[in-house]
Enzyme design. Structure first.
Site, PDB file in Angstrom:
ATOM      1  CG  HIS A   1      48.167  48.236  29.935  1.00  0.00           C
ATOM      2  ND1 HIS A   1      48.644  48.850  31.751  1.00  0.00           N
ATOM      3  CD2 HIS A   1      47.120  48.192  30.228  1.00  0.00           C
ATOM      4  CE1 HIS A   1      47.868  49.652  32.912  1.00  0.00           C
ATOM      5  NE2 HIS A   1      46.772  48.649  32.507  1.00  0.00           N
TER       6      HIS A   1
ATOM      7  CB  CYS B   1      45.425  51.745  30.558  1.00  0.00           C
ATOM      8  SG  CYS B   1      44.855  51.257  32.095  1.00  0.00           S
TER       9      CYS B   1
ATOM     10  CG  ASN C   1      45.971  48.098  35.733  1.00  0.00           C
ATOM     11  OD1 ASN C   1      46.898  48.784  34.930  1.00  0.00           O
ATOM     12  ND2 ASN C   1      44.900  47.988  35.047  1.00  0.00           N
TER      13      ASN C   1
HETATM   14  O1  UT7 Z   1      43.365  48.627  32.358  1.00  0.00           O
HETATM   15  C1  UT7 Z   1      42.867  49.089  31.811  1.00  0.00           C
HETATM   16  C2  UT7 Z   1      42.197  48.125  31.311  1.00  0.00           C
HETATM   17  N1  UT7 Z   1      41.302  47.074  31.885  1.00  0.00           N
HETATM   18  C3  UT7 Z   1      41.327  45.618  32.127  1.00  0.00           C
HETATM   19  O2  UT7 Z   1      41.430  45.836  31.154  1.00  0.00           O
HETATM   20  C4  UT7 Z   1      40.281  45.199  32.524  1.00  0.00           C
HETATM   21  C5  UT7 Z   1      39.480  43.748  32.150  1.00  0.00           C
HETATM   22  N2  UT7 Z   1      38.332  43.219  33.146  1.00  0.00           N
HETATM   23  C6  UT7 Z   1      38.898  42.554  33.529  1.00  0.00           C
HETATM   24  O3  UT7 Z   1      40.200  42.073  33.405  1.00  0.00           O
HETATM   25  C7  UT7 Z   1      37.462  41.338  34.172  1.00  0.00           C
HETATM   26  O4  UT7 Z   1      36.552  41.313  33.532  1.00  0.00           O
HETATM   27  C8  UT7 Z   1      37.855  41.347  36.202  1.00  0.00           C
HETATM   28  C9  UT7 Z   1      39.061  41.220  36.926  1.00  0.00           C
HETATM   29  C10 UT7 Z   1      37.525  42.948  36.479  1.00  0.00           C
HETATM   30  C11 UT7 Z   1      36.675  40.684  36.163  1.00  0.00           C
HETATM   31  O5  UT7 Z   1      36.643  39.513  36.200  1.00  0.00           O
HETATM   32  P1  UT7 Z   1      34.914  38.951  35.312  1.00  0.00           P
HETATM   33  O6  UT7 Z   1      35.641  37.134  35.313  1.00  0.00           O
HETATM   34  O7  UT7 Z   1      34.824  39.503  34.268  1.00  0.00           O
HETATM   35  O8  UT7 Z   1      34.117  38.618  36.531  1.00  0.00           O
HETATM   36  P2  UT7 Z   1      32.508  39.709  36.510  1.00  0.00           P
HETATM   37  O9  UT7 Z   1      32.891  41.219  37.230  1.00  0.00           O
HETATM   38  O10 UT7 Z   1      32.317  38.957  35.558  1.00  0.00           O
HETATM   39  O11 UT7 Z   1      32.142  39.447  37.908  1.00  0.00           O
HETATM   40  C12 UT7 Z   1      32.052  37.800  38.318  1.00  0.00           C
HETATM   41  C13 UT7 Z   1      31.468  37.946  39.717  1.00  0.00           C
HETATM   42  C14 UT7 Z   1      30.592  38.827  40.012  1.00  0.00           C
HETATM   43  O12 UT7 Z   1      29.639  37.674  40.519  1.00  0.00           O
HETATM   44  P3  UT7 Z   1      28.317  36.890  40.541  1.00  0.00           P
HETATM   45  O13 UT7 Z   1      27.048  38.338  40.329  1.00  0.00           O
HETATM   46  O14 UT7 Z   1      28.835  36.655  39.413  1.00  0.00           O
HETATM   47  O15 UT7 Z   1      27.914  36.263  41.796  1.00  0.00           O
HETATM   48  C15 UT7 Z   1      30.960  40.113  40.398  1.00  0.00           C
HETATM   49  O16 UT7 Z   1      30.170  40.385  41.872  1.00  0.00           O
HETATM   50  O17 UT7 Z   1      32.426  38.051  40.877  1.00  0.00           O
HETATM   51  C16 UT7 Z   1      31.974  39.313  41.604  1.00  0.00           C
HETATM   52  N3  UT7 Z   1      33.610  39.846  41.545  1.00  0.00           N
HETATM   53  C17 UT7 Z   1      33.888  39.391  42.417  1.00  0.00           C
HETATM   54  N4  UT7 Z   1      34.849  38.031  43.763  1.00  0.00           N
HETATM   55  C18 UT7 Z   1      35.072  38.292  44.731  1.00  0.00           C
HETATM   56  C19 UT7 Z   1      34.122  40.857  41.669  1.00  0.00           C
HETATM   57  N5  UT7 Z   1      34.523  40.707  41.562  1.00  0.00           N
HETATM   58  C20 UT7 Z   1      35.527  40.618  42.927  1.00  0.00           C
HETATM   59  C21 UT7 Z   1      36.516  40.007  44.251  1.00  0.00           C
HETATM   60  N6  UT7 Z   1      35.893  38.910  44.638  1.00  0.00           N
HETATM   61  N7  UT7 Z   1      37.491  41.267  44.154  1.00  0.00           N
END
Ligand code: UT7
Length: 335
Positions: free
Chosen positions: A262, A115, A292
């Site tokens: 980014h 990135c 992204n």
């Molecule tokens: O480009 C390089 C740099 N990248 C970044 O900076 C990305 C940084 N991270 C993020 O943007 C976020 O962490 C994400 C968007 C990837 C994820 O968001 P989050 O709020 O951190 O969600 P999480 O990973 O903590 O997941 C929360 C819940 C989980 O379910 P449970 O365990 O709470 O039941 C996941 O399984 O959301 C679930 N989940 C989804 N649900 C629906 C994960 N992906 C999805 C999805 N649709 N696509």
């Protein structure tokens, strides 16, 4: 010593639009979840067989940038190609661009900084121009993610985020030390290499070994991201490296004409905007349309901001990135 300045910008996005509703049909996800957590509404995916690849998209963006610079491919002295999804394991995609643009034996170098790739590539181009070694440098960021994502519920935390596309910039030398790239700051922290990574295949475990193991649980050939950990580091590093750039350039935050972060996650960009107290007019985001696109996200966004007249002569532009490595960096440009 010269300064370097951007004199041409271009972008290319595949025509195929994949909406959140399209993803709902193939995995357990929802438009509401994706928009709330990331800000993304749709992204572009290459359709297999449409002739696109990482280098092909890069060439399409590059041709526009070169034309807008008022140059021809033969004027390019050096190609820098930033990607994490090269056409081949080796050689890099830069040489494929050089061949497509028919630039005889011009050096072409790939930058593997994920990135942060475009920021690293701009900083590298700047150094070669500053010393006088090269005059016109073509910098490309291009990514073909969609072919390598796990498009099932298992991979949803990654696959809903990433999109395909390319952006390019042509830099040239200027003798005016008050314009162009004023400074750049680059960082990396390899202890977190595996927090956002694709580790297989690798040179310790080639494809035949992975295939012959026939282990359905081995998904090391898909990208992995520890999302919350990456998020927490991103907001800190973005803020730090923008602050460093402001100090070195001697700018105040109210001087910023356009911050182009980014496009990792709209929530990250909004956090940074709030932290620096910037207005909506001072920050450019297009993640809702493209997702992204890793090394391509900044040059695509910069091209759009310029096309929309939001980056003009005199604008103080801040580019900042954070991503896999971890790597991060910023570039301050007096347009
Ligand atoms: O480009 C390089 C740099 N990248 C970044 O900076 C990305 C940084 N991270 C993020 O943007 C976020 O962490 C994400 C968007 C990837 C994820 O968001 P989050 O709020 O951190 O969600 P999480 O990973 O903590 O997941 C929360 C819940 C989980 O379910 P449970 O365990 O709470 O039941 C996941 O399984 O959301 C679930 N989940 C989804 N649900 C629906 C994960 N992906 C999805 C999805 N649709 N696509």
């Amino acid at each position: 010593m010269f300064n370097s300045k951007i004199i041409g910008l271009g972008k290319y996005l595949p025509e195929n639009i994949v909406t959140n509703a399209d993803l709902e049909k193939i995995m357990e996800t929802s438009d509401a979840w994706i928009q709330e957590r990331t800000g993304i509404k749709e992204r572009r995916h290459i359709v297999k067989g449409d002739g696109n690849s990482t280098s092909v998209m890069g060439v399409k963006a590059a041709k526009i940038a070169i034309e807008r610079a008022g140059l021809t491919p033969n004027d390019i002295d050096f190609i820098l190609f930033a990607t994490l999804s090269p056409d081949y394991y080796f050689p890099g995609s830069g040489v494929l661009v050089q061949e497509s643009l028919a630039i005889p034996d011009c050096p072409a170098m790939d930058i593997r900084m994920q990135c942060s790739g475009f920021v690293y590539a701009l900083a590298t181009a700047d150094q070669f121009i500053k010393t006088g070694m090269y005059k016109n440098v073509l910098v490309i960021g291009s990514e073909y993610h969609s072919g390598g994502l796990d498009m099932t519920t298992r991979g949803r935390n990654i696959s809903v985020i990433f999109g395909d596309g390319a952006g390019a910039a042509v830099l040239t030398r200027t003798e005016n030390s008050n314009e162009g790239i004023l400074c750049s700051h680059l960082h990396s922290e390899g202890k977190y290499a595996e927090e956002l990574s694709l580790i297989g295949p690798n040179t310790g475990r080639w494809v035949p070994e992975i295939l012959s193991a026939n282990n359905p649980d081995d998904i090391s050939y898909y990208p992995y991201m520890n999302g919350q950990f990456v998020f927490k580091n991103a907001v800190v590093r973005f803020s730090e490296v923008i602050h460093k750039g402001l100090v070195t350039a001697g700018w105040k935050k109210e001087d910023i004409g356009m911050l182009i972060p980014h496009q990792a996650n709209l929530r990250i960009a909004q956090f940074v905007q709030k932290k620096f107290g910037l207005s909506d007019d001072q920050v450019y985001n297009n993640i809702e349309r493209y997702g992204n696109t890793t090394a391509a996200s900044i040059p695509i966004a910069l091209t759009e901001a310029w096309e929309e007249g939001k980056v003009v002569q005199g604008t103080k532009v801040v580019l900042a990135a954070f991503g896999s490595g971890f790597t991060w960096g910023s570039v301050m440009i007096q347009w």
